[in-house]
Scaffold this motif. Structure first.
Motif, short mmCIF file in Angstrom:
data_model
loop_
_atom_site.label_atom_id
_atom_site.label_comp_id
_atom_site.label_asym_id
_atom_site.label_seq_id
_atom_site.Cartn_x
_atom_site.Cartn_y
_atom_site.Cartn_z
N ASP A 1 43.03 38.34 -34.91
CA ASP A 1 42.66 37.34 -35.90
C ASP A 1 43.77 36.31 -35.92
N GLU A 2 43.59 35.22 -35.18
CA GLU A 2 44.61 34.18 -35.08
C GLU A 2 44.16 32.89 -35.73
N ARG A 3 43.31 32.99 -36.74
CA ARG A 3 42.83 31.80 -37.43
C ARG A 3 43.52 31.73 -38.79
N GLY A 4 44.63 31.05 -38.85
CA GLY A 4 45.37 30.96 -40.10
C GLY A 4 45.31 29.57 -40.69
N LYS A 5 45.28 29.52 -42.00
CA LYS A 5 45.37 28.24 -42.71
C LYS A 5 46.78 28.14 -43.26
#
Length: 164
Positions: free
Chosen positions: A67-71
């Protein structure tokens, strides 16, 4: 709240900050300011290496989902002493990232990492034209990384949590 809705709210907040800064910038004296920056974080972690180092002997990963979707965001405020010098303090959050892996013999290993911190900067501004300036900053930063790993089945021994 959907991510599109959150992005719209952040955009409106940024525009409001910019509008307020433009009004204050017309003053000749020193003034305080605030701002908000938001974006997407993309880490470069070695999830496979982390999973391998955490697993007990004889246990291997069979699948790995990242999970490399960071805000990320930064909230900052400062005080501009002169047209060319300001002191700025801020809080930043680079987001939360993680991975889930299946193991052989049967089990799972989950991991998550969160990075956030504070900064203090001295900001120098050099006007290039009436509408363009060059910025330089020097300062200090304090960052904290929190990670959590939990395992089930054959990977249960890998459960741990640290903060640095």
């Amino acid at each position: 709240m959907t991510s599109t809705h959150a992005l719209r709210q952040l955009t409106l907040a940024c525009l409001a900050c910019l509008a307020g800064s433009a009004a204050l910038a017309q003053q000749a004296n020193a003034f305080p300011y605030i701002g908000l920056a938001a974006g997407k974080s993309t880490p470069q972690f070695d999830e496979q290496g982390m999973a391998t180092s955490l697993l007990p002997g004889g246990v291997t990963t069979t699948t790995l989902r990242e999970d490399e979707r960071g805000k990320s965001f930064k909230l900052f405020g400062g005080y501009q002493f002169t047209r060319n010098l300001a002191l700025e303090v801020g809080y930043f959050n680079l987001g939360r990232f993680g991975f889930t892996s299946a193991t052989a013999p049967a089990g799972t290993l989950d991991g998550s990492i969160r990075v956030h911190g504070l900064n203090l900067d001295l900001v120098g501004t050099m006007p290039v034209t009436d509408r363009l300036s060059a910025l330089a900053r020097v300062g200090a930063q304090y960052a904290r990384t929190k990670d959590r790993f939990s395992g089930t089945g054959a990977a249960a021994a890998a459960s741990q949590s640290t903060s640095e």
